[in-house]
Scaffold this motif. Structure first.
Motif, short mmCIF file in Angstrom:
data_model
loop_
_atom_site.label_atom_id
_atom_site.label_comp_id
_atom_site.label_asym_id
_atom_site.label_seq_id
_atom_site.Cartn_x
_atom_site.Cartn_y
_atom_site.Cartn_z
N TYR A 30 38.75 37.09 12.21
CA TYR A 30 38.54 36.26 11.04
C TYR A 30 37.73 35.02 11.41
N LEU A 31 36.84 34.64 10.51
CA LEU A 31 35.83 33.63 10.77
C LEU A 31 35.98 32.49 9.77
N GLY A 32 36.34 31.32 10.26
CA GLY A 32 36.49 30.20 9.34
C GLY A 32 37.05 28.98 10.05
N THR A 33 37.28 27.96 9.26
CA THR A 33 37.83 26.71 9.77
C THR A 33 39.35 26.71 9.60
N SER A 34 39.98 25.66 10.06
CA SER A 34 41.43 25.56 9.94
C SER A 34 41.86 25.60 8.46
N ARG A 35 41.02 25.12 7.58
CA ARG A 35 41.35 25.15 6.14
C ARG A 35 41.48 26.59 5.64
N LEU A 36 40.53 27.45 6.01
CA LEU A 36 40.60 28.86 5.61
C LEU A 36 41.81 29.53 6.27
N PRO A 54 32.38 27.34 10.61
CA PRO A 54 32.22 26.74 9.27
C PRO A 54 31.27 27.56 8.38
N ASP A 55 31.54 27.53 7.09
CA ASP A 55 30.74 28.26 6.11
C ASP A 55 29.27 27.84 6.20
N ALA A 60 31.68 27.40 16.19
CA ALA A 60 31.87 26.13 16.91
C ALA A 60 31.84 26.35 18.42
N HIS A 61 32.26 27.52 18.87
CA HIS A 61 32.31 27.86 20.29
C HIS A 61 31.59 29.20 20.48
N PRO A 62 30.26 29.17 20.63
CA PRO A 62 29.46 30.40 20.64
C PRO A 62 29.88 31.43 21.68
N TRP A 127 19.61 29.96 10.42
CA TRP A 127 20.26 29.76 11.71
C TRP A 127 21.21 30.90 12.03
N GLN A 128 21.79 31.56 11.02
CA GLN A 128 22.59 32.76 11.29
C GLN A 128 21.69 33.89 11.78
N ARG A 129 20.52 34.03 11.19
CA ARG A 129 19.56 35.04 11.68
C ARG A 129 19.17 34.74 13.12
N GLY A 130 18.95 33.46 13.43
CA GLY A 130 18.63 33.07 14.80
C GLY A 130 19.78 33.36 15.75
N TRP A 131 21.01 33.19 15.28
CA TRP A 131 22.17 33.44 16.13
C TRP A 131 22.27 34.92 16.47
N VAL A 132 21.92 35.79 15.53
CA VAL A 132 21.91 37.23 15.80
C VAL A 132 20.93 37.54 16.94
N LYS A 133 19.75 36.96 16.89
CA LYS A 133 18.76 37.16 17.97
C LYS A 133 19.29 36.60 19.28
N SER A 134 19.91 35.44 19.22
CA SER A 134 20.48 34.82 20.41
C SER A 134 21.59 35.70 20.99
#
Length: 140
Positions: A30-36, A54-55, A60-62, A127-134
């Motif tokens: 599951y992907l989210g912050t402490s609130r979720l 975060p949405d 936060a910790h790649p 930046w999500q697309r960039g993270w996929v490449k990364s």
């Protein structure tokens, strides 16, 4: 439920929506912050882990996220697994694209593959697309 080219299956969904029909997963990521986590985490009855993410942003910790995504892919070979954020498109789609890479989809095609096979709006931000490449570059 998405079937990846290597034969693994992963259920992607949004925690803000009703759970799809079918068996409960053996494991969830599951992907989210402490609130979720506070709002929706109490209803998860099966083993699971969280990635602080975060949405519309990035984990936060790649490195922790990469390890958990790889572990989810390994579990998907023998277990029923799911991945989810609140809406089920951006963060979940980003992980689904990473799983596509792990299953053999070329990195430059992973986002398009995920949009075709999972959700048309998967991987919502540049930046999500960039993270996929990364993610793909750090597999070696």
């Amino acid at each position: 439920m998405v079937e990846f080219p290597d034969g693994t299956h992963v259920q992607g969904r949004g925690l803000g929506r009703p759970r799809p029909d079918g068996p409960e997963p053996d494991f969830g990521l599951y992907l989210g912050t402490s609130r979720l986590r506070r709002k929706h985490g109490g209803g998860i009855a099966w083993p699971h882990e969280w990635v602080t993410w975060p949405d519309f942003l990035l984990p936060a910790h790649p490195e922790d996220a990469r390890k958990k995504i790889k572990a989810l892919h390994e579990r998907a070979k023998t277990e029923t697994v799911e991945v989810a954020c609140y809406g089920g498109a951006g963060r979940t789609g980003t992980v689904m694209a990473c799983l596509a890479i792990l299953s053999g989809v070329p990195a430059d095609q992973a986002v398009a593959w995920t949009r075709e096979h999972y959700h048309e709006r998967a991987v919502e931000t540049p930046w999500q697309r960039g993270w996929v490449k990364s993610f793909a570059k750090r597999l070696d």
